[in-house]
Write a protein that holds these residues in place. Structure first.
Motif, PDB file in Angstrom:
ATOM      1  N   ARG A 139       0.824  -1.198   0.000  1.00 40.04           N
ATOM      2  CA  ARG A 139       0.000   0.000   0.000  1.00 40.04           C
ATOM      3  C   ARG A 139       0.870   1.264   0.000  1.00 40.04           C
ATOM      4  N   LYS A 140       1.977   1.211   0.744  1.00 39.94           N
ATOM      5  CA  LYS A 140       2.894   2.357   0.776  1.00 39.94           C
ATOM      6  C   LYS A 140       3.523   2.594  -0.596  1.00 39.94           C
ATOM      7  N   LYS A 141       3.892   1.498  -1.269  1.00 36.22           N
ATOM      8  CA  LYS A 141       4.479   1.629  -2.604  1.00 36.22           C
ATOM      9  C   LYS A 141       3.483   2.245  -3.579  1.00 36.22           C
ATOM     10  N   ARG A 142       2.234   1.808  -3.497  1.00 37.31           N
ATOM     11  CA  ARG A 142       1.212   2.368  -4.386  1.00 37.31           C
ATOM     12  C   ARG A 142       0.991   3.843  -4.107  1.00 37.31           C
ATOM     13  N   THR A 143       0.958   4.195  -2.825  1.00 32.95           N
ATOM     14  CA  THR A 143       0.769   5.597  -2.453  1.00 32.95           C
ATOM     15  C   THR A 143       1.931   6.443  -2.954  1.00 32.95           C
ATOM     16  N   LYS A 144       3.157   5.942  -2.770  1.00 33.52           N
ATOM     17  CA  LYS A 144       4.333   6.668  -3.244  1.00 33.52           C
ATOM     18  C   LYS A 144       4.303   6.839  -4.755  1.00 33.52           C
ATOM     19  N   SER A 145       3.964   5.760  -5.481  1.00 33.04           N
ATOM     20  CA  SER A 145       3.910   5.829  -6.948  1.00 33.04           C
ATOM     21  C   SER A 145       2.851   6.816  -7.412  1.00 33.04           C
TER      22      SER A 145
END
Length: 343
Positions: free
Chosen positions: A11-17
């Motif tokens: 979820r953090k990776k998606r938010t960052k992207s």
């Protein structure tokens, strides 16, 4: 517990992207606005806004709507198309140095465009709409040669032979183009020289209309195939074991990459390295998953070409530096750096 941790990290990776792509979009909008204000005849931000809403003078409307806006829109479209093409080629071949310019796909498209321009004028509507199709034919021919010469049965596309074959094909086609220029009139030679340098020469709305259908069809297809690219990156044997029809999917993706590169080159000239730099910068920002990498590559490519074209119109006014030269100033050293890091 471990599952929830993985979900949280994902979820953090998606938010960052997502944040990265929003920032890239904001930068493109900023560059778009600056580019509308920039040129031999300067327009203030207030004059641009007034002209956009129908309150400008006839001269301001001519400058903005007939000269600047089509060129800016084409820069954004071409940057996105070339970067997506490069991202696909890198994913399909598992070669970080793959790029439609380096591999000779752009050169094949350019050869056919040059042949057409040499014998027919491009001032009428019909040739303008034929150019992307003709460029696609040339790009397909180059891609077919590269595919046949670098494919090894049982092992698929070989990254190093693919790169060397592409460089050889590009060199051969470029030599043929140089020979053909000897037979051109001075006016057509000037056009071809400008085209080869990577100038955004298709700078009116007819060229936007000619390029738009290719992007409308191919960009959604490529984004839809993001998961397939993730699987192909694992290698042919692993991808086959997971149930992916490797050869069919590879050919579909290669056709999409060739279509994007060929159609974009037909209106932008021989701009190289966008398909190399765009995906690499995007990969550093959002990671290797193609669900994020593909749209991020398109945004980076658009920003790169738009900024290069804007700077090219400003640095040596009233003369112009082709966008392809400015991109190459960045791209050539970066290519050598990647080459030194590739084993």
């Amino acid at each position: 517990m471990e599952s929830s941790t993985l979900l949280g990290a994902e979820r953090k990776k998606r938010t960052k992207s997502t944040i990265v792509m929003i920032v890239l979009g904001a930068l493109i909008i900023t560059a778009f606005i600056i580019s509308m204000n920039t040129g031999f005849t300067r327009l203030s931000p207030l004059e641009v806004m007034r002209t956009l809403f129908g309150g400008g003078t006839a001269k301001q409307e001519l400058i903005l709507f007939e000269f600047r806006l089509p060129r800016i829109v084409i820069s954004v479209m071409v940057g996105a198309g070339l970067a997506l093409s490069g991202c696909i080629l890198q994913g399909v071949s598992r070669n970080p140095l793959a790029d439609p310019g380096i591999l000779g796909i752009n050169a094949g498209a350019g050869l056919v465009v040059m042949l057409f321009v040499s014998f027919f004028p491009t001032t009428t509507a019909a040739p303008v709409f034929l150019l992307p199709i003709l460029a696609l034919i040339g790009a397909t021919f180059s891609a077919f040669l590269i595919y046949v010469l670098s494919y090894k049965k049982g092992e698929g596309l070989m990254p190093t032979p693919m790169l060397l074959t592409g460089i050889g094909v590009a060199a051969g086609i470029s030599s043929a183009m140089i020979v053909l220029t000897l037979r051109l009139s001075p006016e057509k030679y000037q056009f071809v020289a400008t085209w080869m340098a990577g100038s955004i020469w298709g700078s009116n709305w007819k060229f936007v209309t000619a390029l738009l259908p290719f992007l409308i069809i191919l960009v959604p297809l490529v984004l839809y195939k993001a998961r397939v690219l993730n699987v192909l990156n694992l290698g042919d044997q692993t991808a086959s074991g997971l149930g992916a029809p490797v050869e069919r999917e590879r050919l579909i993706l290669l056709a999409a990459a060739v279509g994007l590169a060929g159609s974009c080159v037909s209106v932008s000239g021989g701009i190289g390295f966008v398909g190399l730099i765009g995906p690499h910068l995007a990969r550093r920002l959002v990671g290797p998953k193609h669900q994020f990498l593909l749209p991020a590559s398109a945004l980076v490519g658009s920003l790169l070409v738009l900024v290069a074209d804007t700077l090219g119109r400003v640095i040596l006014q009233p003369s112009e530096i082709p966008a392809g030269i400015l991109v190459a100033i960045i791209g050539a050293p970066y290519f050598l750096y990647l080459l030194s890091k590739t084993k």
